[in-house]
Write an enzyme that holds these catalytic residues in place. Structure first.
Site, PDB file in Angstrom:
ATOM      1  N   PRO A 112       6.953   6.878  26.727  1.00 47.29           N
ATOM      2  CA  PRO A 112       7.925   6.157  25.695  1.00 47.29           C
ATOM      3  C   PRO A 112       8.115   4.615  26.274  1.00 47.29           C
ATOM      4  CG  PRO A 112       9.296   7.847  27.008  1.00 47.29           C
ATOM      5  CD  PRO A 112       7.653   8.041  27.158  1.00 47.29           C
ATOM      6  N   GLU A 139      10.893  15.793  32.361  1.00 44.62           N
ATOM      7  CA  GLU A 139      11.534  14.274  32.378  1.00 44.62           C
ATOM      8  C   GLU A 139      10.683  13.310  32.396  1.00 44.62           C
ATOM      9  OE1 GLU A 139      15.131  12.393  32.305  1.00 44.62           O
ATOM     10  OE2 GLU A 139      14.795  14.217  31.796  1.00 44.62           O
ATOM     11  N   ARG A 177     -12.537   6.349  15.220  1.00 46.91           N
ATOM     12  CA  ARG A 177     -12.985   5.801  13.959  1.00 46.91           C
ATOM     13  C   ARG A 177     -13.643   4.368  13.676  1.00 46.91           C
ATOM     14  NH1 ARG A 177      -9.946   3.596  10.219  1.00 46.91           N
ATOM     15  NH2 ARG A 177     -10.432   5.393   8.465  1.00 46.91           N
ATOM     16  N   ASP A 192      -9.467  -1.520   6.584  1.00 48.86           N
ATOM     17  CA  ASP A 192      -8.294  -0.788   6.697  1.00 48.86           C
ATOM     18  C   ASP A 192      -6.773  -1.562   7.029  1.00 48.86           C
ATOM     19  OD1 ASP A 192      -9.273   1.847   6.222  1.00 48.86           O
ATOM     20  OD2 ASP A 192      -9.390   2.410   8.083  1.00 48.86           O
TER      21      ASP A 192
END
Length: 267
Positions: A112, A139, A177, A192
């Site tokens: 994160p 953690e 992709r 896209d």
């Protein structure tokens, strides 16, 4: 391209790696995909890969030794070099050396705290030959993994997940992709949403009318110049309505910027 994933739950990747676009790309030999359980590199009879944090605190921290050992085993297997930490020293399997003609893989930590994953990042990674994703639980990671092993840290958003597996799947799918031959229509990846820095225009297919809702006439006209103009305008409209922040960095003509300003005044 070769993609390796270090995880404690390799079974999570079975469906993802063997189905849909990734499965077909694998069958064609365009991409090699494998998930490796790094517990096998724990180096102790209990297979322990985590421990309590120095200094106290809650949770468990992933130890550096099994992660380093797993990465080095992959490098030996592929005969690829890597660059540890932020130095320019190239090492092979953990020992200083050289590997002429081989490109160092990108070693990517899913966490994160990492750089937010974007289409631009996917395009950058799609140019590589070898990617290694590290997926953690618990953690967090021992800081020495960040400082001396990985080349990139990636996050897919500001929210909490159980581990790095799902984010890694997202990144791998997005990168794969973009590889030549993976998509049936080579223009699909180019047009896209986000590939141009803007959201994609609306799509329609048969029937031309469904429950009273009609396909825009311009799309039925066969006039490709007008169709392209309509699609560009709808791309701008949709981006303005849903992600106006993207317009700030977009490459727009003066005419397009004027049109956007006029639309904003109308609103």
């Amino acid at each position: 391209m070769r993609v390796d994933v270090l995880t404690l739950f390799p079974e999570m990747f079975d469906g993802v790696f063997n189905a849909s676009i990734l499965g077909k790309a694998r069958e064609k030999g365009i991409i090699s995909l494998q998930a490796v359980n790094f517990r096998q590199y724990a180096g102790n009879k209990h297979g322990q890969v985590d421990d309590t944090p120095y200094g106290g605190g809650g949770g468990m921290v992933l130890k550096p030794d099994p992660i380093f050992a797993a990465v080095e085993a992959l490098l030996d297997e592929s005969e690829s070099p890597t660059i540890l930490g932020n130095t320019d020293e190239v090492v092979q399997g953990g020992e200083a050396g050289s590997s002429a003609g081989l490109k160092a893989p990108r070693i990517i930590l899913m966490c994160p705290q990492g750089e937010t994953f974007t289409q631009k990042k996917a395009e950058e990674l799609a140019k590589e030959d070898h990617l290694i994703f590290i997926c953690g639980h618990y953690e967090g990671y021992d800081e020495r993994i960040r400082e001396h092993l990985v080349t990139d840290e990636l996050s897919i958003g500001d929210y909490v997940l159980t581990g790095g597996e799902l984010p890694a799947m997202v990144a791998i799918d997005s990168v794969a992709r973009l590889l030549p031959g993976v998509l049936g229509n080579e223009t699909s990846a180019v047009t896209d949403s986000f590939s141009t820095g803007l959201l994609e225009y609306p799509h329609y297919t048969r029937p031309a009318e469904f429950r009273g809702w009609k396909v825009p006439e311009v799309l039925l006209s066969g006039h490709h110049v007008n169709i392209d103009a309509w699609r560009r305008q709808e791309t701008l409209r949709r981006t303005m309505e849903r992600r106006p922040d993207l317009l700030e960095q977009a490459e727009l003509t003066s005419k397009e910027r004027l049109w956007i300003e006029e639309q904003r005044k109308m609103d």
